[in-house]
Design a protein around this motif. Structure first.
Motif, PDB file in Angstrom:
ATOM      1  N   UNK A 106       7.384  13.545   2.357  1.00  0.00           N
ATOM      2  CA  UNK A 106       8.039  15.064   2.758  1.00  0.00           C
ATOM      3  C   UNK A 106       7.682  16.004   1.660  1.00  0.00           C
ATOM      4  N   UNK A 107       7.666  16.853   2.420  1.00  0.00           N
ATOM      5  CA  UNK A 107       7.584  18.131   0.987  1.00  0.00           C
ATOM      6  C   UNK A 107       8.141  19.132   1.152  1.00  0.00           C
ATOM      7  N   UNK A 162      11.708  22.197   5.170  1.00  0.00           N
ATOM      8  CA  UNK A 162      10.919  20.532   4.689  1.00  0.00           C
ATOM      9  C   UNK A 162      10.489  19.563   5.749  1.00  0.00           C
ATOM     10  N   UNK A 163       9.831  18.898   5.397  1.00  0.00           N
ATOM     11  CA  UNK A 163       8.803  18.550   6.514  1.00  0.00           C
ATOM     12  C   UNK A 163       8.247  17.323   6.225  1.00  0.00           C
ATOM     13  N   UNK A 183       1.578  26.382   2.598  1.00  0.00           N
ATOM     14  CA  UNK A 183       0.867  25.448   1.867  1.00  0.00           C
ATOM     15  C   UNK A 183       1.116  24.493   0.479  1.00  0.00           C
ATOM     16  N   UNK A 184       0.840  24.075   0.826  1.00  0.00           N
ATOM     17  CA  UNK A 184       0.493  22.572  -0.186  1.00  0.00           C
ATOM     18  C   UNK A 184      -0.528  21.691  -0.575  1.00  0.00           C
ATOM     19  N   UNK A 185       0.339  21.170  -1.994  1.00  0.00           N
ATOM     20  CA  UNK A 185      -1.372  20.057  -2.599  1.00  0.00           C
ATOM     21  C   UNK A 185      -1.235  19.115  -1.808  1.00  0.00           C
ATOM     22  N   UNK A 186      -2.205  19.451  -1.275  1.00  0.00           N
ATOM     23  CA  UNK A 186      -2.219  17.278  -0.323  1.00  0.00           C
ATOM     24  C   UNK A 186      -2.296  15.826  -1.438  1.00  0.00           C
TER      25      UNK A 186
END
Length: 372
Positions: free
Chosen positions: A253-254, A243-244, A277-280
């Motif tokens: 939050x990501x 959890x970012x 990795x995540x979609x920004x």
């Protein structure tokens, strides 16, 4: 004389009245001093009625709190290379991190090779218009050399070669100089002078076939580079939930998972870097800081409340209840998670200890630990 009578000054014995004799002792060095020898309190046994607890055998989910930064996902990076040698006539990109979109014109170049290929096509159209296979091959060659369909049609309609041919981007993102790494990009983003710094390519410069001109980094594709401290590296593994929380936008939050753990230390750092990795889509700035909790799975073991454990520097103790009082008892601890401490050795599930070890400290004395 009564030898049990000791005074700090000359005088008479209060029992028999004899004159006290000065006691002399020679100083001697003591070697191989152990913790148990140094930690000597006024009393080895503390009588009190403090609340007690026992170590619990249970399975605890251990969240690992880490910090990190947002970086470009280099898997989504694209490079723009020169398909022909030539000279830059017009440059439409001026500075680093300038935004560019797919299909955008980035430069016009003059290339003798392109001019010659156009002249060959025009010669075939004029002298051998029925030779369809040769004409198609000449057209295909121009397309492969970077000429667009519109420019090719214009050459065929006008019957004249174009001396300046446009180069277009095949990617969307931010412009980087060729050869810039992800780390360089993150560091430069923190400097306003670096962000507005001109590109190394200028109008009038000559380029070679195959030369990488620009790197295009997709700002919608990013990863969070999380720094894992040495004490937590054995807990974190690929696939752990994360959890970012970005510092620039706590509402964005990501939730993700550890996708990759770099098998090396970056620079002089002693922390391992884990990538998420995540979609920004929230457009978090590259180089911005994040805080994350990694849920590294459950850990089985004996656990005590953190307040029941007292740190003495290189050693830790708990106050073991014994015969109506408490004795400082040396223990070995492992993982700390929130208000829980894992007991590796020194206690078992039947031992009773003080809930709050701080209350049993005599500030004017040391603590003598008892071995079990």
């Amino acid at each position: 004389m009564h030898p049990q009578v000791l005074e700090h000054h000359p005088g008479d014995c209060p029992i028999c009245g004899m004159r006290l004799i000065k006691k002399n002792a020679e100083a001697a060095s003591i070697n191989n001093i152990e913790l148990e020898s140094l930690l000597k309190p006024a009393n080895e046994f503390v009588v009190t009625s403090l609340p007690v607890t026992t170590a619990q055998e249970k399975n605890i989910t251990v969240p690992v709190k880490v910090y990190g930064t947002v970086e470009y996902d280099t898997r989504a990076a694209g490079s723009i290379s020169a398909r022909v040698s030539g000279r830059i006539e017009k440059l439409y990109l001026r500075y680093r991190y300038q935004e560019v979109t797919d299909g955008q014109k980035i430069m016009d170049i003059y290339s003798p090779e392109l001019v010659t290929a156009q002249q060959n096509l025009l010669f075939l159209l004029k002298s051998d218009a029925d030779n369809i296979s040769f004409i198609n091959a000449a057209k295909q060659r121009l397309l492969l050399l970077g000429m667009s369909e519109n420019e090719l049609n214009k050459v065929m309609q006008t019957g004249k070669p174009l001396y300046s041919v446009s180069v277009y981007s095949n990617y969307s993102g931010h412009v980087h100089d060729a050869g810039m790494s992800n780390g360089d990009a993150s560091n430069d983003m923190n400097s306003s002078s670096a962000v507005t710094q001109a590109l190394s390519l200028k109008e009038g410069m000559y380029i070679q076939k195959g030369q990488t001109l620009f790197m295009i980094m997709n700002h919608h594709q990013a990863w969070a580079a999380l720094q894992i401290f040495t004490s937590d590296q054995s807990l974190v593994k690929k696939g752990d939930a994360v959890h970012i929380i970005p510092e620039t936008d706590t509402a964005a939050a990501i939730d993700g998972r550890i996708d990759f753990i770099e098998p090396f230390f970056r620079g002089n750092s002693k922390t391992l870097t884990a990538r998420v990795y995540f979609h920004n889509m929230a457009m978090l700035p590259i180089g911005s800081h994040v805080t994350a909790n990694i849920y590294a799975g459950n850990t089985q073991g004996l656990w005590l409340p953190a307040s029941a454990v007292l740190s003495l520097g290189s050693n830790e103790v708990a106050f073991l209840k014994k015969d109506g009082g408490f004795v400082a008892h040396k223990i070995t601890t492992g993982i700390r998670s929130n208000d829980n401490v894992q007991i590796v050795s020194g206690l078992n599930a039947t031992d009773t200890v003080a809930v709050n070890a701080q209350y049993l400290i005599d500030s004017e004395s040391f603590i003598k630990t008892a071995s079990k």
